[in-house]
Design a protein around this motif. Structure first.
Motif, PDB file in Angstrom:
ATOM      1  N   PRO A   1       0.847  -1.204   0.000  1.00 39.33           N
ATOM      2  CA  PRO A   1       0.000   0.000   0.000  1.00 39.33           C
ATOM      3  C   PRO A   1       0.877   1.247   0.000  1.00 39.33           C
ATOM      4  O   PRO A   1       1.745   1.401   0.850  1.00 39.33           O
ATOM      5  N   LEU A   2       0.656   2.126  -0.973  1.00 38.34           N
ATOM      6  CA  LEU A   2       1.472   3.341  -1.056  1.00 38.34           C
ATOM      7  C   LEU A   2       0.929   4.462  -0.182  1.00 38.34           C
ATOM      8  O   LEU A   2       1.664   5.387   0.157  1.00 38.34           O
ATOM      9  N   PHE A   3      -0.358   4.381   0.177  1.00 32.26           N
ATOM     10  CA  PHE A   3      -0.987   5.460   0.934  1.00 32.26           C
ATOM     11  C   PHE A   3      -1.818   4.904   2.081  1.00 32.26           C
ATOM     12  O   PHE A   3      -2.351   3.800   1.997  1.00 32.26           O
ATOM     13  N   ASP A   4      -1.935   5.698   3.106  1.00 30.18           N
ATOM     14  CA  ASP A   4      -2.818   5.396   4.229  1.00 30.18           C
ATOM     15  C   ASP A   4      -4.006   6.347   4.114  1.00 30.18           C
ATOM     16  O   ASP A   4      -4.058   7.381   4.771  1.00 30.18           O
ATOM     17  N   GLY A   5      -4.927   6.006   3.228  1.00 32.89           N
ATOM     18  CA  GLY A   5      -6.065   6.882   2.965  1.00 32.89           C
ATOM     19  C   GLY A   5      -5.991   7.478   1.573  1.00 32.89           C
ATOM     20  O   GLY A   5      -5.323   6.947   0.684  1.00 32.89           O
ATOM     21  N   LYS A   6      -6.662   8.594   1.348  1.00 31.09           N
ATOM     22  CA  LYS A   6      -6.689   9.261   0.050  1.00 31.09           C
ATOM     23  C   LYS A   6      -5.276   9.698  -0.334  1.00 31.09           C
ATOM     24  O   LYS A   6      -4.564  10.288   0.473  1.00 31.09           O
ATOM     25  N   PRO A   7      -4.836   9.409  -1.588  1.00 33.85           N
ATOM     26  CA  PRO A   7      -3.468   9.754  -1.984  1.00 33.85           C
ATOM     27  C   PRO A   7      -3.153  11.246  -1.858  1.00 33.85           C
ATOM     28  O   PRO A   7      -3.869  12.101  -2.378  1.00 33.85           O
ATOM     29  N   SER A   8      -2.089  11.530  -1.140  1.00 35.52           N
ATOM     30  CA  SER A   8      -1.568  12.882  -0.970  1.00 35.52           C
ATOM     31  C   SER A   8      -0.233  12.764  -0.258  1.00 35.52           C
ATOM     32  O   SER A   8       0.157  11.676   0.175  1.00 35.52           O
ATOM     33  N   GLU A   9       0.466  13.882  -0.124  1.00 32.72           N
ATOM     34  CA  GLU A   9       1.751  13.830   0.581  1.00 32.72           C
ATOM     35  C   GLU A   9       1.576  13.435   2.043  1.00 32.72           C
ATOM     36  O   GLU A   9       2.442  12.787   2.630  1.00 32.72           O
ATOM     37  N   THR A  10       0.456  13.809   2.657  1.00 34.07           N
ATOM     38  CA  THR A  10       0.262  13.535   4.083  1.00 34.07           C
ATOM     39  C   THR A  10      -0.077  12.077   4.361  1.00 34.07           C
ATOM     40  O   THR A  10       0.043  11.627   5.503  1.00 34.07           O
ATOM     41  N   SER A  11      -0.490  11.329   3.316  1.00 33.12           N
ATOM     42  CA  SER A  11      -0.844   9.923   3.512  1.00 33.12           C
ATOM     43  C   SER A  11       0.155   8.971   2.867  1.00 33.12           C
ATOM     44  O   SER A  11      -0.035   7.750   2.911  1.00 33.12           O
ATOM     45  N   ALA A  12       1.223   9.498   2.266  1.00 33.79           N
ATOM     46  CA  ALA A  12       2.171   8.677   1.516  1.00 33.79           C
ATOM     47  C   ALA A  12       3.098   7.886   2.432  1.00 33.79           C
ATOM     48  O   ALA A  12       3.740   8.456   3.323  1.00 33.79           O
ATOM     49  N   HIS A  13       3.193   6.579   2.176  1.00 37.64           N
ATOM     50  CA  HIS A  13       4.135   5.748   2.914  1.00 37.64           C
ATOM     51  C   HIS A  13       5.556   5.857   2.357  1.00 37.64           C
ATOM     52  O   HIS A  13       6.522   5.618   3.084  1.00 37.64           O
ATOM     53  N   PHE A  14       5.702   6.214   1.075  1.00 36.16           N
ATOM     54  CA  PHE A  14       7.018   6.252   0.437  1.00 36.16           C
ATOM     55  C   PHE A  14       7.314   7.657  -0.068  1.00 36.16           C
ATOM     56  O   PHE A  14       6.594   8.194  -0.910  1.00 36.16           O
ATOM     57  N   THR A  15       8.383   8.246   0.455  1.00 36.85           N
ATOM     58  CA  THR A  15       8.747   9.621   0.140  1.00 36.85           C
ATOM     59  C   THR A  15      10.205   9.681  -0.315  1.00 36.85           C
ATOM     60  O   THR A  15      10.938   8.695  -0.233  1.00 36.85           O
ATOM     61  N   PHE A  16      10.616  10.855  -0.797  1.00 35.01           N
ATOM     62  CA  PHE A  16      12.013  11.043  -1.197  1.00 35.01           C
ATOM     63  C   PHE A  16      12.478  12.433  -0.811  1.00 35.01           C
ATOM     64  O   PHE A  16      11.684  13.363  -0.642  1.00 35.01           O
ATOM     65  N   ALA A  17      13.779  12.560  -0.660  1.00 37.34           N
ATOM     66  CA  ALA A  17      14.390  13.845  -0.316  1.00 37.34           C
ATOM     67  C   ALA A  17      15.787  13.887  -0.910  1.00 37.34           C
ATOM     68  O   ALA A  17      16.531  12.907  -0.845  1.00 37.34           O
ATOM     69  N   ALA A  18      16.135  15.027  -1.511  1.00 33.86           N
ATOM     70  CA  ALA A  18      17.455  15.212  -2.111  1.00 33.86           C
ATOM     71  C   ALA A  18      18.395  15.908  -1.140  1.00 33.86           C
ATOM     72  O   ALA A  18      17.960  16.654  -0.256  1.00 33.86           O
ATOM     73  N   THR A  19      19.677  15.684  -1.322  1.00 34.81           N
ATOM     74  CA  THR A  19      20.695  16.452  -0.612  1.00 34.81           C
ATOM     75  C   THR A  19      20.782  17.820  -1.291  1.00 34.81           C
ATOM     76  O   THR A  19      20.921  17.889  -2.520  1.00 34.81           O
TER      77      THR A  19
END
Length: 197
Positions: A40-58
């Motif tokens: 499952p990629l989301f916990d609820g309706k898809p959005s940044e606040t429900s996303a299980h998988f995120t990314f961040a750059a240096t």
């Protein structure tokens, strides 16, 4: 876990480019698709606040070149990481929130990234419709993880890394969060590099 074939779709991502007050740049966001069957990629309706998988750059500093109506952003080689947030809570109001949870993989771009906009750039985000970029990134670290009852490992699915094609809007998101003076939304789609040989 099924390995992707070379040039098979690896992911869809969406996020935002942030320019800090010191001029450094970084991008943060979340995934709309990953090669994790049944996860499952989301916990609820898809959005940044429900996303299980995120990314961040240096964060990095970029140069630029103008060529008539084209503005080219030159991003140096750099890194970004993927995170599993078992309890989602990222928000675009706090870019650092996308680097929370368990780091499941780190990629390093293989060369300079050239981003192109028409009549505008990250330093002048008016008068253009959109911007584009393409880059390849090698997988330099992958940490197997268990989620929703299954074991996953990006090294087993994408192989050596990815090539991503990105599209960014040139209309800034306002207001930017504290510490930043420009925020631009983008989406990216990546294909697997596959395995060497």
């Amino acid at each position: 876990m099924t390995a992707l074939m070379t040039a098979e779709l690896a992911w869809y991502a969406t996020g935002r480019f942030y320019r800090a007050n010191d001029g450094s740049l970084a991008d943060y966001g979340y995934f709309l698709h990953l090669p994790f069957a049944d996860a499952p990629l989301f916990d609820g309706k898809p959005s940044e606040t429900s996303a299980h998988f995120t990314f961040a750059a240096t964060p990095f500093k970029a140069d630029g070149i103008d060529n008539g109506a084209l503005s080219l952003g030159l991003d140096p080689v750099g890194q970004f990481s993927l995170y599993l947030q078992r309890r989602p809570g990222a928000t675009f109001a706090d870019p650092a929130s996308f680097a929370q949870g368990e780091c499941i993989a780190t990629f390093r771009r293989t060369s300079l990234v050239v981003g192109t906009t028409v009549a505008a750039s990250l330093t002048s985000a008016s008068g253009a419709i959109l911007g584009t970029n393409v880059f390849s990134a090698r997988l330099i670290a992958s940490n197997p993880f268990e989620f929703a009852g299954k074991l996953y490992d990006l090294a087993q699915t994408v192989g050596m890394g990815i090539t991503q094609f990105g599209t960014a809007a040139t209309t800034p998101v306002a207001p930017p969060p504290p510490g930043y003076d420009l925020v631009l939304p983008f989406t990216g789609s990546a294909i697997a590099l596959g395995r060497a040989g």
